[in-house]
Enzyme design. Structure first.
Site, PDB file in Angstrom:
ATOM      1  CB  CYS A  28      40.925  44.769  66.112  1.00 49.33           C
ATOM      2  SG  CYS A  28      42.551  44.158  65.745  1.00 49.33           S
ATOM      3  NE  ARG A  71      49.141  38.354  67.893  1.00 51.22           N
ATOM      4  CZ  ARG A  71      49.297  39.568  68.405  1.00 51.22           C
ATOM      5  NH1 ARG A  71      50.513  40.023  68.660  1.00 51.22           N
ATOM      6  NH2 ARG A  71      48.251  40.326  68.671  1.00 51.22           N
ATOM      7  CD  GLN A 111      45.916  40.680  72.223  1.00 54.33           C
ATOM      8  OE1 GLN A 111      44.913  40.641  71.537  1.00 54.33           O
ATOM      9  NE2 GLN A 111      46.993  41.357  71.863  1.00 54.33           N
ATOM     10  CG  ASP A 122      42.313  43.301  72.406  1.00 49.86           C
ATOM     11  OD1 ASP A 122      42.716  44.477  72.491  1.00 49.86           O
ATOM     12  OD2 ASP A 122      42.351  42.639  71.350  1.00 49.86           O
ATOM     13  CG  HIS A 159      39.249  47.041  69.788  1.00 53.23           C
ATOM     14  ND1 HIS A 159      39.169  45.731  70.203  1.00 53.23           N
ATOM     15  CD2 HIS A 159      40.427  47.165  69.115  1.00 53.23           C
ATOM     16  CE1 HIS A 159      40.244  45.083  69.793  1.00 53.23           C
ATOM     17  NE2 HIS A 159      41.019  45.913  69.134  1.00 53.23           N
ATOM     18  CE  LYS A 176      53.625  50.096  68.987  1.00 53.00           C
ATOM     19  NZ  LYS A 176      53.631  48.642  69.165  1.00 53.00           N
ATOM     20  CG  HIS A 187      44.233  47.548  69.441  1.00 55.07           C
ATOM     21  ND1 HIS A 187      43.817  46.460  68.729  1.00 55.07           N
ATOM     22  CD2 HIS A 187      45.108  47.081  70.357  1.00 55.07           C
ATOM     23  CE1 HIS A 187      44.416  45.367  69.186  1.00 55.07           C
ATOM     24  NE2 HIS A 187      45.197  45.727  70.176  1.00 55.07           N
TER      25      HIS A 187
END
Length: 616
Positions: free
Chosen positions: A307, A336, A354, A356, A358, A438, A484
């Site tokens: 992000c 991570r 991911q 991913d 946004h 979420k 997100h």
RNA sequence: GCCGGCGUAGCUCAGUGGUAGAGCAACUGAUUCGUAAUCAGUAGGUCAACGGUUCAAAUCCGUUCGUCGGCUCCA
């Protein structure tokens, strides 16, 4: 619509099993206390497929202990002690458990309402319990102690460490046997087993735990998934041609300052890998630490999320309301530091990619955007025919922002769910991210363990922290809303779930080896190569098994490797310029005799992304 | 990170204090075979690593690493 509703309604059979398992938990506690005097009790509820009981004790239980406990339970159940319900006052319950030295039980009594407290007694054993139970211990016939593990009182790692013992219990011997059989079968679908057997992935010990390496076949599948998802993002091919994404590509390390600005250094530091240069190490910059800041952490951090990078690119140039919504996507690899005990094959790793994205939009737009994302999620899970749950996760204790903003955000998510999954979603209070509520899509693995797949999160935190703006139609500066989202979640987890869902027999469009040609004798090797070449020309992944094995062995080997199509060519086929086809799912295909018809069939199956499962 | 189990050949496992084994896979050769395992041979292991006990350790003890099942946490 394979969104599966989570239901609390129990069938009559569930109700009977509940009683049996709950009673079995009591019986087990009695056995444990008989064998290990001084053992104190925590909770012992029935669960899916069985029950457990948590014990407060210095004792640890090894396999022999578990066997002894099971044996003791057999002995105790034969007494057919009746389960008797004894209503007691709160004071009475407190006194009794305190006298018994059952500290945790007493603590739990404190949280209960006076007048609604009951004890259950069977024989000499007595326990705080709301019931219900079976009539007597003789009814607990078909059970097995499974394994032990550690746990914490009330799930709090700061509280008492407990020993948990799991068991399973059923109505009949056959059910118990069927359950144990089911566990055995599930093991064969385990993506860690199949990942090795099918040469898909490896976790080299030298590289470090939780770091997945893709072997050629796994890498092929991964790339197919990426190609597919890339196209869906850029073309809106999930049913929303107007909602397309723009690709980004961002670096894997960012300055520590960036993680400070994003709040990760404060809220996520335990899971972050920091990156040090030799210069920093040698000059002694590393190590000195302060609570909230970045001192002593080095100049760079490896990204645990994408992000901040996307936000920085949003902030390139001034955005107008005409630009909104801005949808950025990236197949971003993140790192991570997951705690050692939580790693689990591909489903929980330390480096993962991911899908991913946004979405930055105006407050008026975010609901429609979420709806689009929701449809995207359904599209990908439905493509493979997964069953999945949908959960709304609301504000928890640790959260930022005003009540009004949270209410608005939750209401928006709820409206989308009411339109898209009425009566099918469930709410988990307090499980939101700290920056916003979420919607999560939850999928089960072969053993029924739940994993979060897709996630759609509203975020009012980062736009603030990074000073994001757009100019509205009055020329005023406004703060955008940020969504997100990840659809597959991560390619690793999705791949793991996919392996288990299909037991390694992938849909043809993903299969790393789609068709294998099997010459019956060496005399057909050349013809087999010809057939293989034709299939390759048609864009199919084809190989030849020219080992000097008998056909039976070649078939077996092809089936074990779960190759979708096997082509048999012997003297007859070579003579008539034909082929004989064996399908993984359908056996011998009598109507397909030529390479062209096989190509056509396979092309159709690939184009339609046919997703079949083995019938058990 | 915590609790417990486990770690012997690429895989599945046998070996409980006295010279490291089997099956499958791999490789070589023979076989040329019609729908789930042809036969023979060869090669492959500092018994996870390190330390200790012992005349002697895969085996007993300790530590570390990895892994499995949970707890907690999460895509």
């Amino acid at each position: 619509m394979p969104i599966v509703a989570k239901t609390n309604v129990r069938s009559e059979r569930d109700e009977r099993l509940y009683r049996i398992r709950h009673s079995a938990a009591h019986l087990m506690a009695e056995a444990v206390q008989a064998l290990f005097p001084g053992t104190k009790l925590a909770f012992g509820p029935p669960i899916d497929d069985g029950f457990y009981y948590d014990f407060d004790t210095e004792q640890t239980f090894n396999e022999d202990d578990l066997k002894a406990i099971e044996k003791k339970m057999e002995e105790l159940r034969k007494k057919k002690a009746e389960f008797v319900c004894i209503p007691v006052s709160k004071a009475e319950a407190l006194k009794r458990f305190t006298e018994m030295g059952e500290k945790l039980k007493a603590e739990h009594v404190e949280t209960l309402e006076d007048g609604k407290i009951t004890l259950y007694q069977d024989g000499d054993f007595i326990d705080l319990c709301a019931g219900p139970h079976v009539e007597n211990t003789g009814e607990i016939k078909h059970f097995k102690i499974m394994h032990s593990s550690g746990s914490y009182w009330r799930g709090d790692e700061k509280r008492e460490r407990l020993q948990r013992i799991y068991g399973t219990a059923w109505e009949s011997r056959d059910e118990l046997k069927a359950y144990l059989k089911r566990l055995e079968e599930a093991k064969k679908r385990d993506h860690r087993v199949l990942g090795r057997e099918l040469s898909l992935v490896d976790f080299p010990e030298l590289a470090g735990p939780g770091l997945p390496f893709y072997l050629p076949k796994g890498a092929h599948i991964l790339q197919e998934l990426k190609n597919w998802m890339w196209k869906l993002h850029e073309q809106g091919g999930y049913g929303h041609l107007d909602k397309v994404y723009q690709p980004l590509n961002t670096p894997h390390i960012l300055k520590t300052d960036a993680w400070h600005t994003s709040g990760h250094l404060e809220n996520y530091r335990d899971a972050m890998f920091m990156v040090y240069s030799l210069d920093e190490l040698e000059s002694g910059m590393i190590g000195g630490d302060n609570e909230s800041g970045k001192e002593g952490l080095g100049n760079y951090g490896l990204k645990p999320m994408n992000c901040p990078g996307h936000v920085m690119l949003y902030n390139v140039g001034t955005k107008s309301y005409r630009d909104m919504p801005v949808r950025f996507f990236e197949f971003g690899t993140v790192y991570r530091y997951e705690r050692a005990g939580v790693l689990h094959g591909l489903l929980r790793v330390r480096s993962f990619t991911q899908d991913d994205a946004h979405i930055f939009c105006t407050p008026e737009q975010y609901e429609a955007e979420i709806e689009g994302v929701f449809d995207f999620c359904c599209h990908i899970w439905d493509t493979f025919g997964f069953d999945y749950h949908v959960a709304l996760k609301t504000r928890g204790e640790k959260s930022m922002g005003s009540d009004a903003v949270w209410e608005m955000a939750e209401a928006g998510l709820r409206r989308v769910l009411e339109r898209r999954a009425p009566g099918k979603y469930y709410v988990e209070e307090g499980d939101a991210a700290f920056y916003g509520p979420k919607i999560d899509f939850v999928v089960s693995d072969s053993l029924g363990r739940n994993w979060q797949g897709s996630t759609i999160q509203l975020d009012f935190n980062l736009p603030e922290r990074f000073g994001m703006e757009y100019v509205d139609d009055h020329g005023e500066r406004q703060r955008p809303v940020m969504i997100h989202r990840a659809i597959l979640g991560s390619f690793e987890r999705f791949f793991g779930l996919l392996i288990e869902e299909f037991g390694g027999a992938f849909p043809l469009w993903l299969a790393p080896e789609q068709v294998r040609v099997l010459p019956i004798t060496d005399d057909q090797n050349e013809y087999a190569q010809q057939v293989c070449a034709e299939l390759k020309h048609a864009g199919l992944l084809a190989t030849v098994d020219d080992t000097s094995e008998k056909l039976g062995k070649k078939i077996r080997s092809g089936k074990t490797q779960k190759i979708p199509y096997l082509v048999v060519v012997g003297a007859q086929e070579m003579e008539s310029n034909t082929i004989t086809v064996e399908s993984y799912f359908d056996g011998k295909l009598e109507d397909i005799r030529t390479v062209n018809t096989l190509e056509a069939r396979m092309r159709l199956e690939i184009d339609n992304m046919v997703a079949r499962r083995r019938e058990e």
